[in-house]
Enzyme design. Structure first.
Site, PDB file in Angstrom:
ATOM      1  N   GLY A  47       0.881  -1.170   0.000  1.00 43.37           N
ATOM      2  CA  GLY A  47       0.000   0.000   0.000  1.00 43.37           C
ATOM      3  C   GLY A  47       0.905   1.203   0.000  1.00 43.37           C
ATOM      4  O   GLY A  47       1.802   1.305  -0.829  1.00 43.37           O
ATOM      5  N   GLU A  48       0.708   2.058   0.964  1.00 45.62           N
ATOM      6  CA  GLU A  48       1.546   3.244   1.086  1.00 45.62           C
ATOM      7  C   GLU A  48       2.116   3.250   2.506  1.00 45.62           C
ATOM      8  O   GLU A  48       1.378   3.404   3.471  1.00 45.62           O
ATOM      9  CB  GLU A  48       0.673   4.476   0.776  1.00 45.62           C
ATOM     10  CG  GLU A  48       1.374   5.798   0.889  1.00 45.62           C
ATOM     11  CD  GLU A  48       2.649   5.868   0.049  1.00 45.62           C
ATOM     12  OE1 GLU A  48       2.642   5.447  -1.117  1.00 45.62           O
ATOM     13  OE2 GLU A  48       3.664   6.327   0.597  1.00 45.62           O
ATOM     14  N   SER A  49       3.417   3.065   2.597  1.00 44.51           N
ATOM     15  CA  SER A  49       4.013   2.861   3.923  1.00 44.51           C
ATOM     16  C   SER A  49       3.864   4.078   4.838  1.00 44.51           C
ATOM     17  O   SER A  49       3.700   3.924   6.051  1.00 44.51           O
ATOM     18  CB  SER A  49       5.488   2.476   3.798  1.00 44.51           C
ATOM     19  OG  SER A  49       6.222   3.488   3.143  1.00 44.51           O
ATOM     20  N   CYS A  79       6.228  -5.313   0.238  1.00 39.91           N
ATOM     21  CA  CYS A  79       6.373  -3.973  -0.344  1.00 39.91           C
ATOM     22  C   CYS A  79       6.287  -2.882   0.737  1.00 39.91           C
ATOM     23  O   CYS A  79       7.222  -2.748   1.514  1.00 39.91           O
ATOM     24  CB  CYS A  79       5.352  -3.797  -1.460  1.00 39.91           C
ATOM     25  SG  CYS A  79       5.834  -2.521  -2.609  1.00 39.91           S
ATOM     26  N   ARG A 106      12.945   3.367  -0.867  1.00 40.49           N
ATOM     27  CA  ARG A 106      11.574   3.354  -1.393  1.00 40.49           C
ATOM     28  C   ARG A 106      11.569   3.696  -2.889  1.00 40.49           C
ATOM     29  O   ARG A 106      12.408   4.450  -3.358  1.00 40.49           O
ATOM     30  CB  ARG A 106      10.716   4.378  -0.647  1.00 40.49           C
ATOM     31  CG  ARG A 106      10.511   4.013   0.805  1.00 40.49           C
ATOM     32  CD  ARG A 106       9.703   5.077   1.510  1.00 40.49           C
ATOM     33  NE  ARG A 106       8.384   5.215   0.939  1.00 40.49           N
ATOM     34  CZ  ARG A 106       7.649   6.321   1.047  1.00 40.49           C
ATOM     35  NH1 ARG A 106       8.105   7.374   1.692  1.00 40.49           N
ATOM     36  NH2 ARG A 106       6.455   6.371   0.499  1.00 40.49           N
ATOM     37  N   ILE A 134       5.383  -3.272  -7.768  1.00 38.56           N
ATOM     38  CA  ILE A 134       4.621  -2.031  -7.987  1.00 38.56           C
ATOM     39  C   ILE A 134       5.246  -0.925  -7.136  1.00 38.56           C
ATOM     40  O   ILE A 134       5.177  -0.973  -5.904  1.00 38.56           O
ATOM     41  CB  ILE A 134       3.134  -2.207  -7.597  1.00 38.56           C
ATOM     42  CG1 ILE A 134       2.511  -3.371  -8.368  1.00 38.56           C
ATOM     43  CG2 ILE A 134       2.354  -0.911  -7.854  1.00 38.56           C
ATOM     44  CD1 ILE A 134       1.148  -3.800  -7.853  1.00 38.56           C
ATOM     45  N   ARG A 135       5.851   0.033  -7.787  1.00 36.53           N
ATOM     46  CA  ARG A 135       6.567   1.112  -7.080  1.00 36.53           C
ATOM     47  C   ARG A 135       7.356   0.521  -5.892  1.00 36.53           C
ATOM     48  O   ARG A 135       7.250   0.966  -4.751  1.00 36.53           O
ATOM     49  CB  ARG A 135       5.589   2.206  -6.609  1.00 36.53           C
ATOM     50  CG  ARG A 135       5.132   3.091  -7.757  1.00 36.53           C
ATOM     51  CD  ARG A 135       4.088   4.088  -7.341  1.00 36.53           C
ATOM     52  NE  ARG A 135       2.825   3.427  -7.028  1.00 36.53           N
ATOM     53  CZ  ARG A 135       2.297   3.284  -5.834  1.00 36.53           C
ATOM     54  NH1 ARG A 135       2.891   3.787  -4.783  1.00 36.53           N
ATOM     55  NH2 ARG A 135       1.159   2.674  -5.675  1.00 36.53           N
ATOM     56  N   HIS A 170       4.682  -8.569  -4.672  1.00 31.04           N
ATOM     57  CA  HIS A 170       3.324  -8.813  -4.178  1.00 31.04           C
ATOM     58  C   HIS A 170       2.816 -10.208  -4.536  1.00 31.04           C
ATOM     59  O   HIS A 170       2.075 -10.354  -5.517  1.00 31.04           O
ATOM     60  CB  HIS A 170       2.369  -7.800  -4.830  1.00 31.04           C
ATOM     61  CG  HIS A 170       2.543  -6.398  -4.381  1.00 31.04           C
ATOM     62  ND1 HIS A 170       1.851  -5.859  -3.320  1.00 31.04           N
ATOM     63  CD2 HIS A 170       3.326  -5.413  -4.845  1.00 31.04           C
ATOM     64  CE1 HIS A 170       2.198  -4.605  -3.151  1.00 31.04           C
ATOM     65  NE2 HIS A 170       3.091  -4.291  -4.064  1.00 31.04           N
ATOM     66  N   GLU A 172       0.528 -11.778  -3.227  1.00 30.67           N
ATOM     67  CA  GLU A 172      -0.942 -11.846  -3.057  1.00 30.67           C
ATOM     68  C   GLU A 172      -1.669 -11.485  -4.352  1.00 30.67           C
ATOM     69  O   GLU A 172      -2.872 -11.690  -4.459  1.00 30.67           O
ATOM     70  CB  GLU A 172      -1.393 -10.935  -1.899  1.00 30.67           C
ATOM     71  CG  GLU A 172      -1.381  -9.443  -2.158  1.00 30.67           C
ATOM     72  CD  GLU A 172       0.017  -8.812  -2.144  1.00 30.67           C
ATOM     73  OE1 GLU A 172       1.022  -9.551  -2.034  1.00 30.67           O
ATOM     74  OE2 GLU A 172       0.095  -7.576  -2.274  1.00 30.67           O
TER      75      GLU A 172
HETATM   76  N1  GLN Z   1       5.958   2.892  -2.823  1.00 32.77           N
HETATM   77  C1  GLN Z   1       5.159   2.462  -1.717  1.00 32.77           C
HETATM   78  C2  GLN Z   1       5.732   3.003  -0.401  1.00 32.77           C
HETATM   79  O1  GLN Z   1       6.738   3.614  -0.389  1.00 32.77           O
HETATM   80  C3  GLN Z   1       5.085   0.967  -1.649  1.00 32.77           C
HETATM   81  C4  GLN Z   1       4.333   0.447  -2.853  1.00 32.77           C
HETATM   82  C5  GLN Z   1       3.617  -0.834  -2.622  1.00 32.77           C
HETATM   83  O2  GLN Z   1       3.381  -1.257  -1.495  1.00 32.77           O
HETATM   84  N2  GLN Z   1       3.202  -1.426  -3.706  1.00 32.77           N
HETATM   85  O3  GLN Z   1       5.155   2.798   0.606  1.00 32.77           O
END
Ligand code: GLN
Length: 187
Positions: A47-49, A79, A106, A134-135, A170, A172
């Site tokens: 997600g977004e840390s 991630c 990151r 993903i990112r 990921h 999942e």
């Molecule tokens: N770029 C996100 C972060 O810094 C992580 C991306 C992800 O969990 N797919 O939190």
């Protein structure tokens, strides 16, 4: 039945619960400190840390999470979850759970490579794993107790230290339960 919690503050919680249940264990969303005591293992999703970290602070979960990880609850971070388990990030200042002796960078794969898939050799798996990034972060520095179990272009993307497992990708989002199975084997 084994009960595996999924930290449910933000991110792809449902996908983890789904793959855990396909492996025959109970997947339980964890939102409150007391729910941590009811699980045999924990997944920290992608997600977004920064968001997950801030929400963990707001919901009073950061310290209980640190305690649970410190006491050896088997935990797997994907991630953003890997970032939260790291002891440090290369830039910025954000709440971390820590416990995993690595420094994480990151969004490390850069804009052109924001999202990609790779057929990845993972130590302990007989066949490569189709990994979705993903990112994604990569690991910039590993401590002496950390085993690197997968890498992309020499950058570690999956590691293990005692009861902590973490990956930049990921699992999942695929139908392949082998990585989650590694967590279940730690229970
Ligand atoms: N770029 C996100 C972060 O810094 C992580 C991306 C992800 O969990 N797919 O939190």
């Amino acid at each position: 039945m084994t009960r595996v919690g999924v930290l449910a503050l933000q991110g792809d919680v449902r996908e983890h619960i789904h793959i855990l249940e396909s492996l025959g264990v109970e997947g339980i969303p964890v939102k409150k400190p007391e729910e941590l005591g009811e699980v045999d293992a924990l997944v920290i999703p992608g997600g977004e840390s920064t968001t997950i970290g801030k929400m963990a602070v707001r919901f009073g979960l950061l310290e209980p999470l640190r305690t649970a990880v410190g006491e050896g609850l088997p935990v797997y971070g994907t991630c953003a979850g890997m970032i939260l388990l790291a002891s440090a990030v290369t830039d910025g200042d954000q709440p971390l759970i820590g416990g995993l002796d690595v420094v994480v960078k990151r969004n490390a794969f850069g804009r052109q490579n924001e999202s990609f898939e790779a057929s990845l050799d993972v130590l302990g798996l007989a066949e490569p794993f189709q990994a979705v990034f993903i990112r994604a972060p990569w690991i910039e520095k590993v401590g002496s107790d950390v085993d690197v179990i997968a890498a992309v272009d020499d950058h570690p993307v999956m590691v293990r230290q005692d009861s902590i497992l973490a990956s930049s990708f990921h699992p999942e989002l695929t139908q392949d339960g082998r990585i989650h199975q590694m967590l279940l084997e730690m229970v």
